[in-house]
Design a protein around this motif. Structure first.
Motif, PDB file in Angstrom:
ATOM      1  N   VAL A   1       0.844  -1.192   0.000  1.00 35.51           N
ATOM      2  CA  VAL A   1       0.000   0.000   0.000  1.00 35.51           C
ATOM      3  C   VAL A   1       0.881   1.243   0.000  1.00 35.51           C
ATOM      4  O   VAL A   1       1.906   1.297   0.697  1.00 35.51           O
ATOM      5  CB  VAL A   1      -0.920   0.001   1.244  1.00 35.51           C
ATOM      6  N   ARG A   2       0.497   2.236  -0.773  1.00 33.38           N
ATOM      7  CA  ARG A   2       1.192   3.522  -0.755  1.00 33.38           C
ATOM      8  C   ARG A   2       0.200   4.629  -1.129  1.00 33.38           C
ATOM      9  O   ARG A   2      -0.868   4.364  -1.687  1.00 33.38           O
ATOM     10  CB  ARG A   2       2.362   3.554  -1.736  1.00 33.38           C
ATOM     11  N   TYR A   3       0.572   5.852  -0.793  1.00 27.68           N
ATOM     12  CA  TYR A   3      -0.269   7.000  -1.148  1.00 27.68           C
ATOM     13  C   TYR A   3       0.209   7.571  -2.471  1.00 27.68           C
ATOM     14  O   TYR A   3       1.385   7.912  -2.641  1.00 27.68           O
ATOM     15  CB  TYR A   3      -0.209   8.076  -0.069  1.00 27.68           C
ATOM     16  N   ASP A   4      -0.667   7.654  -3.438  1.00 29.53           N
ATOM     17  CA  ASP A   4      -0.345   8.174  -4.760  1.00 29.53           C
ATOM     18  C   ASP A   4      -0.700   9.658  -4.807  1.00 29.53           C
ATOM     19  O   ASP A   4      -1.866  10.034  -4.667  1.00 29.53           O
ATOM     20  CB  ASP A   4      -1.130   7.402  -5.826  1.00 29.53           C
ATOM     21  N   GLU A   5       0.326  10.504  -5.015  1.00 25.46           N
ATOM     22  CA  GLU A   5       0.121  11.955  -5.038  1.00 25.46           C
ATOM     23  C   GLU A   5      -0.740  12.386  -6.213  1.00 25.46           C
ATOM     24  O   GLU A   5      -1.574  13.292  -6.085  1.00 25.46           O
ATOM     25  CB  GLU A   5       1.477  12.669  -5.104  1.00 25.46           C
TER      26      GLU A   5
ATOM     27  N   LYS B   1      -3.045  10.609  -7.847  1.00 25.25           N
ATOM     28  CA  LYS B   1      -4.431  10.167  -7.680  1.00 25.25           C
ATOM     29  C   LYS B   1      -5.049  10.683  -6.384  1.00 25.25           C
ATOM     30  O   LYS B   1      -6.270  10.612  -6.198  1.00 25.25           O
ATOM     31  CB  LYS B   1      -4.503   8.647  -7.720  1.00 25.25           C
ATOM     32  N   ARG B   2      -4.178  11.149  -5.478  1.00 31.15           N
ATOM     33  CA  ARG B   2      -4.606  11.667  -4.181  1.00 31.15           C
ATOM     34  C   ARG B   2      -5.443  10.650  -3.392  1.00 31.15           C
ATOM     35  O   ARG B   2      -6.468  10.962  -2.805  1.00 31.15           O
ATOM     36  CB  ARG B   2      -5.401  12.973  -4.365  1.00 31.15           C
ATOM     37  N   ARG B   3      -4.942   9.449  -3.404  1.00 31.18           N
ATOM     38  CA  ARG B   3      -5.600   8.399  -2.630  1.00 31.18           C
ATOM     39  C   ARG B   3      -4.616   7.256  -2.403  1.00 31.18           C
ATOM     40  O   ARG B   3      -3.549   7.189  -3.035  1.00 31.18           O
ATOM     41  CB  ARG B   3      -6.839   7.875  -3.351  1.00 31.18           C
ATOM     42  N   VAL B   4      -4.988   6.360  -1.509  1.00 28.95           N
ATOM     43  CA  VAL B   4      -4.176   5.175  -1.252  1.00 28.95           C
ATOM     44  C   VAL B   4      -4.421   4.147  -2.352  1.00 28.95           C
ATOM     45  O   VAL B   4      -5.567   3.909  -2.746  1.00 28.95           O
ATOM     46  CB  VAL B   4      -4.531   4.568   0.129  1.00 28.95           C
TER      47      VAL B   4
ATOM     48  N   TYR C   1      -3.374   0.155  -3.956  1.00 24.26           N
ATOM     49  CA  TYR C   1      -2.848  -1.174  -3.677  1.00 24.26           C
ATOM     50  C   TYR C   1      -2.131  -1.679  -4.924  1.00 24.26           C
ATOM     51  O   TYR C   1      -2.655  -1.598  -6.033  1.00 24.26           O
ATOM     52  CB  TYR C   1      -3.983  -2.132  -3.307  1.00 24.26           C
TER      53      TYR C   1
END
Length: 249
Positions: free
Chosen positions: A196-200, A202-205, A207
């Motif tokens: 899991v990571r936060y995508d800048e 897409k501005r969401r977590v 998978y």
């Protein structure tokens, strides 16, 4: 706990339940029994309701995965083929026949362990019930007998994938909503299935598949160490001898 008190309870259970409860040997002096899944609910109700037993409290329900049980510890080309036997005792083959040396005993893969407490008699017993089938492994729910089973059965479902029939709300309770698989199963990868990571952008977590490459861990070679074997120590230098002499002086 006195041995006489345990033996008295074991005798009473044997008289009441006959071959339904099959006593298992315990190195800790505990009362442990095997029980078939179809007999679980009725037996549990009697264990709680009858005054002679009065096991009013369900302390825990935990899942067990017997995948690979009884096999040697290491199965790699670099490591030896002999080693730990996973604490298997002779004749401990569960509900099936004993397997040949080096093979897992013939038994169902999944089981649930029930820990019961009688406050009236200050006694504990442990029941092992093997699940029926593997996909999914099925067990009857005991939530109608002990309300505490609600949490414990959901936990075993989440971590081991045990399905408790007639449970009113069998959902995951410890892992995330979108979690894939059951993390306490022995074939579940140590690195998991997703990361899991936060995508800048897409501005969401998000998978994604795990980027860690799985590898086989081989035990380290234990070599002789001069710190623990005096005969391997080198002769003391002149400076060391002088320092010891001056310290003694």
């Amino acid at each position: 706990m006195s041995v006489a008190k345990l033996d008295s309870m074991a005798h009473a259970l044997g008289e009441r339940f006959g071959g339904v409860l099959r006593r298992r040997e315990s190195s800790c002096g505990e009362l442990s029994f095997d029980l078939d899944a179809p007999d679980l609910v009725n037996t549990a109700a009697l264990l709680r309701g009858e005054e002679e037993f009065s096991f009013e409290s369900l302390i825990d329900v935990c899942g067990v995965d017997y995948l690979g049980y009884g096999q040697v510890q290491w199965r790699t080309e670099q490591a030896t083929g002999t080693g730990f036997s996973r604490a298997v005792q002779p004749g401990d083959a569960g509900s099936g026949p004993s397997a040949a040396e080096g093979e897992a005993p013939a038994r169902p893969r999944f089981a649930a362990i029930y820990h019961l407490l009688s406050l009236r008699h200050n006694l504990r017993i442990r029941l092992r019930v093997f699940a029926q089938g593997e996909n999914p492994p099925l067990l009857p729910s005991v939530t109608g007998i002990w309300q505490a089973a609600d949490w414990f059965e959901r936990e075993a479902f989440d971590l081991f994938g045990l399905v408790f029939e007639d449970h009113g709300d069998l959902r995951r309770i410890l892992t995330d909503y979108g979690f894939i698989g059951h993390p306490f199963r022995k074939d579940f990868p140590l690195s998991g299935k997703v990361e899991v990571r936060y995508d800048e952008s897409k501005r969401r977590v998000v998978y994604e598949p795990v980027s860690i490459e799985p590898r086989t861990l081989v035990p380290r070679v234990i070599r002789d160490d001069h710190r623990y074997r005096p005969e391997l120590r080198a002769e003391p230098s002149v400076a060391e001898e002088g320092g010891e002499a001056s310290a003694d002086g």
